[in-house]
Design a protein around this motif. Structure first.
Motif, PDB file in Angstrom:
ATOM      1  N   VAL A 441       0.781  -1.142  -0.085  1.00  0.00           N
ATOM      2  CA  VAL A 441      -0.025  -0.002   0.125  1.00  0.00           C
ATOM      3  C   VAL A 441       0.793   1.334  -0.054  1.00  0.00           C
ATOM      4  O   VAL A 441       1.823   1.378   0.807  1.00  0.00           O
ATOM      5  CB  VAL A 441      -0.934   0.123   1.246  1.00  0.00           C
ATOM      6  N   VAL A 442       0.740   2.030  -0.875  1.00  0.00           N
ATOM      7  CA  VAL A 442       1.422   3.402  -1.036  1.00  0.00           C
ATOM      8  C   VAL A 442       0.350   4.753  -0.598  1.00  0.00           C
ATOM      9  O   VAL A 442      -0.728   4.529  -1.115  1.00  0.00           O
ATOM     10  CB  VAL A 442       2.190   3.744  -2.177  1.00  0.00           C
ATOM     11  N   THR A 443       0.566   5.448   0.365  1.00  0.00           N
ATOM     12  CA  THR A 443      -0.283   6.592   0.599  1.00  0.00           C
ATOM     13  C   THR A 443       0.343   7.895   0.798  1.00  0.00           C
ATOM     14  O   THR A 443       1.742   7.929   0.776  1.00  0.00           O
ATOM     15  CB  THR A 443      -1.279   6.339   1.759  1.00  0.00           C
ATOM     16  N   THR A 444      -0.237   8.870   1.420  1.00  0.00           N
ATOM     17  CA  THR A 444       0.323  10.222   1.493  1.00  0.00           C
ATOM     18  C   THR A 444       0.044  10.578   2.864  1.00  0.00           C
ATOM     19  O   THR A 444      -0.955  10.644   3.115  1.00  0.00           O
ATOM     20  CB  THR A 444      -0.210  11.209   0.323  1.00  0.00           C
ATOM     21  N   GLN A 445       1.187  11.313   3.593  1.00  0.00           N
ATOM     22  CA  GLN A 445       0.894  11.873   4.590  1.00  0.00           C
ATOM     23  C   GLN A 445      -0.253  12.967   4.582  1.00  0.00           C
ATOM     24  O   GLN A 445      -0.371  13.676   3.505  1.00  0.00           O
ATOM     25  CB  GLN A 445       2.460  12.763   5.111  1.00  0.00           C
ATOM     26  N   GLY A 446      -1.107  12.933   5.585  1.00  0.00           N
ATOM     27  CA  GLY A 446      -2.371  13.739   5.656  1.00  0.00           C
ATOM     28  C   GLY A 446      -3.589  12.953   5.248  1.00  0.00           C
ATOM     29  O   GLY A 446      -4.854  13.422   5.391  1.00  0.00           O
ATOM     30  N   ALA A 447      -3.428  11.762   4.581  1.00  0.00           N
ATOM     31  CA  ALA A 447      -4.600  10.949   4.086  1.00  0.00           C
ATOM     32  C   ALA A 447      -5.432  10.395   5.146  1.00  0.00           C
ATOM     33  O   ALA A 447      -4.910  10.071   6.300  1.00  0.00           O
ATOM     34  CB  ALA A 447      -4.090   9.980   3.133  1.00  0.00           C
ATOM     35  N   VAL A 448      -6.658  10.142   4.871  1.00  0.00           N
ATOM     36  CA  VAL A 448      -7.446   9.309   5.663  1.00  0.00           C
ATOM     37  C   VAL A 448      -8.217   8.516   4.951  1.00  0.00           C
ATOM     38  O   VAL A 448      -8.621   8.568   3.840  1.00  0.00           O
ATOM     39  CB  VAL A 448      -8.663  10.285   6.531  1.00  0.00           C
ATOM     40  N   GLU A 449      -7.920   7.115   5.134  1.00  0.00           N
ATOM     41  CA  GLU A 449      -8.502   5.984   4.438  1.00  0.00           C
ATOM     42  C   GLU A 449      -9.491   4.890   5.106  1.00  0.00           C
ATOM     43  O   GLU A 449      -9.200   4.728   6.412  1.00  0.00           O
ATOM     44  CB  GLU A 449      -7.285   5.190   3.737  1.00  0.00           C
ATOM     45  N   ASP A 450     -10.334   4.487   4.409  1.00  0.00           N
ATOM     46  CA  ASP A 450     -11.120   3.423   5.055  1.00  0.00           C
ATOM     47  C   ASP A 450     -10.672   1.786   4.530  1.00  0.00           C
ATOM     48  O   ASP A 450     -10.547   1.849   3.436  1.00  0.00           O
ATOM     49  CB  ASP A 450     -12.884   3.346   4.528  1.00  0.00           C
ATOM     50  N   TRP A 451     -10.591   1.301   5.434  1.00  0.00           N
ATOM     51  CA  TRP A 451      -9.808  -0.150   5.001  1.00  0.00           C
ATOM     52  C   TRP A 451     -10.715  -1.120   5.378  1.00  0.00           C
ATOM     53  O   TRP A 451     -11.307  -1.279   6.616  1.00  0.00           O
ATOM     54  CB  TRP A 451      -8.579  -0.497   5.715  1.00  0.00           C
ATOM     55  N   ILE A 452     -11.363  -2.307   4.458  1.00  0.00           N
ATOM     56  CA  ILE A 452     -12.300  -3.381   4.937  1.00  0.00           C
ATOM     57  C   ILE A 452     -11.358  -4.398   4.913  1.00  0.00           C
ATOM     58  O   ILE A 452     -10.588  -4.758   3.928  1.00  0.00           O
ATOM     59  CB  ILE A 452     -13.374  -3.551   3.796  1.00  0.00           C
ATOM     60  N   ILE A 453     -11.158  -5.225   5.980  1.00  0.00           N
ATOM     61  CA  ILE A 453     -10.415  -6.320   5.988  1.00  0.00           C
ATOM     62  C   ILE A 453     -11.193  -7.412   6.413  1.00  0.00           C
ATOM     63  O   ILE A 453     -12.070  -7.643   7.360  1.00  0.00           O
ATOM     64  CB  ILE A 453      -9.530  -6.091   7.582  1.00  0.00           C
ATOM     65  N   GLN A 454     -10.985  -8.395   5.661  1.00  0.00           N
ATOM     66  CA  GLN A 454     -11.839  -9.800   5.375  1.00  0.00           C
ATOM     67  C   GLN A 454     -11.008 -10.923   6.084  1.00  0.00           C
ATOM     68  O   GLN A 454      -9.706 -10.864   5.785  1.00  0.00           O
ATOM     69  CB  GLN A 454     -12.131  -9.991   4.032  1.00  0.00           C
ATOM     70  N   ASN A 455     -11.668 -12.016   6.476  1.00  0.00           N
ATOM     71  CA  ASN A 455     -10.795 -13.224   7.100  1.00  0.00           C
ATOM     72  C   ASN A 455     -11.700 -14.169   6.250  1.00  0.00           C
ATOM     73  O   ASN A 455     -12.759 -14.523   6.177  1.00  0.00           O
ATOM     74  CB  ASN A 455     -11.257 -13.433   8.462  1.00  0.00           C
TER      75      ASN A 455
END
Length: 543
Positions: A441-455
């Protein structure tokens, strides 16, 4: 290296430990079963700085288990490190493990551009993770991908805690990929407390503070499946007091002892420092569950991030602690009429592919007139410090990602072959963790992200994010009410029963802080992390 490291490490260190002197064998002392679970020793920052020197030792106990520990020059084992928001923590650690024998496996984990310490990992390597702290992932900070400290080497950490660090409970432990499980099960861990919680939650002011560290360790006969009566996959300990399963003993466990004053409230700060064991804490008086007033989870005071900087008490009768999770809560000592008082961990159904985590006692509560070993939480000293995650709930996410846990046999034709563990961004090809992998994963400082994590597996997995916390938004697609949302760095994603939707959580990731660079996320069942279930996230500076 994760495929062969643990058996090799165990064999090497058993041989090394059996040949050590009596003085060296005392380097990781353990109290006998049934002892009082005394709080760990304390080290406090002064004038904004805490300087700590650690020696990292290993030895073998009477049951043949390999032990590990951090010890100060004056003999304090795994002390609790107390800092304030804005403080600097300097840790100088020397790896006193025996050098690996010639021909033992090695792995190159860095190059001239990203090395931090040694370049090559061995089966006796070391580094330290400062779990939950929102500190820099740069070299000599909370950097675990490329930091390697080999036998006989000394390394210096210098971490600056941000002034908006939430006051609460954090912890430290080794995090060398491939041998993390062995080190943590060996007992090399301790608590970190960021002070000032009384300024956010005044209900704890004046209460005696008790630090409880729950660890797991190998059973002398090795992991065992669930039978009748249930046999745990791993033994447990409380503040190093062993609570081992005894198959020929009734009852099967000898719990530790906690001394409390009758009816007096205490402030408990509990770390599940287990490598693999899921804990479900409950305090029982004469078999009846007692109220636990939760003050903080994973180092963040409950209800404190809405801008008011005032915490809320959440009353429950049990607290699920994934491996590495923490809880801080208020309890009351038993009244004189109580005949049996016990701290227990309840049965956890980890799935058909998971470990056996049965109901078992951790401690018997006995009443005493006074416990002079506990210090009171101070009275509020002023306004609460600014809080790291304020405004996250209302922030607009810049991206939504889906990740999933999966696992397969390394040889599908051989049911006894090792399992490969993966955490993968949906749409990418599953790969085992390697420190030389590119970021997933590559993102940027200041970002807000929603992650959906599945099993997508038949056993529980425990998601952990380094450097930042996240806000729990949904469980299995159902929104969590705002008053129940928590800021965490650990979340359990239950097993998939084999049909229907995959179990999932949705969390909001906060990359608004100052930390840039590479760090990791992984399952904190360390057998799974060692087996490959970890990946790298890269945070770039703003363009």
């Amino acid at each position: 290296m994760g495929r062969i490291a643990f058996p090799a490490l165990l064999a090497v260190l058993l041989l090394a430990g059996n040949g050590r002197t009596a003085l060296a064998d005392a380097s990781c002392p353990r109290p006998p079963a049934g002892s009082v679970a005394t709080s760990p020793p304390d080290l406090w920052s002064q004038n904004g700085v805490l300087n700590v020197a650690f020696d990292y030792y290993t030895t073998v106990d009477d049951a043949g288990r390999t032990l590990f520990c951090f010890t100060t020059p004056d003999g304090l084992e795994s002390p609790t490190l107390h800092v304030n928001p804005g403080d600097q923590l300097n840790v100088t650690v020397t790896n006193r493990n025996p050098p690996p024998p010639a021909g033992s496996p090695t792995e190159v984990v860095s190059n001239s551009t990203d090395r931090c310490g040694d370049v090559t990992m061995t089966i006796t390597s070391l580094n330290i993770h400062y779990h939950g702290t929102n500190t820099s992932p740069a070299c000599h900070g909370d950097q675990v991908i490329h930091t390697i400290i080999n036998s006989g080497e000394t390394f210096k950490y210098s971490l600056v805690f941000p002034t908006d660090e939430p006051p609460g409970l954090y912890w430290y432990h080794p995090h060398v990929h491939g041998i993390a499980e062995a080190a943590v099960q060996g007992g090399a861990s301790g608590a970190i407390i960021v002070e000032g919680i009384e300024n956010i939650q005044p209900a704890v002011a004046g209460l005696p503070e008790r630090v409880l560290i729950i660890r797991d360790m190998t059973r002398p006969s090795g992991p065992a499946p669930s039978v009748n009566p249930p046999v745990p996959s791993w033994d447990a300990s409380l503040n190093y007091v062993p609570i081992a399963y005894q198959p020929n003993q009734v009852p099967n466990y000898t719990p530790a002892v906690i001394q409390m004053r009758t009816g007096v409230q205490e402030f408990w700060r509990a770390v599940n420092a287990s490598a693999d064991t899921i804990i479900d804490l409950q305090l029982q008086y004469d078999g009846k569950a007692q109220p636990l007033q939760v003050v903080g989870l994973d180092g963040v005071p409950t209800g404190s991030q809405d801008g008011t900087r005032k915490g809320t008490l959440v009353t429950t009768n049990n607290i699920l602690l994934a491996p590495a999770a923490r809880a801080e809560f208020i309890v009351a000592g038993p009244r004189p009429s109580v005949r049996n008082a016990n701290l227990v961990t309840l049965y956890v159904d980890t799935g058909p592919g998971g470990d056996s985590d049965p109901t078992r006692p951790l401690a018997s509560i006995v009443t005493a007139n006074e416990d002079n070993t506990l210090s009171p939480i101070p009275e509020p000293s002023g306004p609460a410090n600014p809080q790291r995650f304020e405004g996250l709930a209302d922030a607009q996410p810049s991206a939504t990602r889906t990740l999933y846990f999966s696992e397969v046999l390394s040889d599908p034709t051989n049911p006894n072959s090792p399992t490969n563990f993966f955490i993968t961004v949906d749409g990418a090809t599953p790969v085992l963790f390697d420190p030389n992998n590119p970021p997933a994963v590559v993102t940027t400082q200041g970002a807000v992200e929603d992650w959906i994590i599945q099993n997508r597996t038949a056993e529980h997995h425990e998601f952990h994010m380094h450097q930042i916390h996240f806000l729990l938004e949904e469980v299995n697609g159902v929104p969590v009410p705002p008053e129940q949302q928590q800021f965490l760095d650990m979340i359990q994603v239950p097993y998939w029963p084999g049909s229907g939707p995959y179990p999932s959580v949705k969390v909001r990731m906060d990359f608004r802080g100052p930390d840039i660079g590479d760090f990791v996320y992984h399952c904190h069942i360390l057998a799974h992390e060692d087996g490959g279930m970890m990946a790298i996230v890269r945070v770039l500076p703003p363009s």
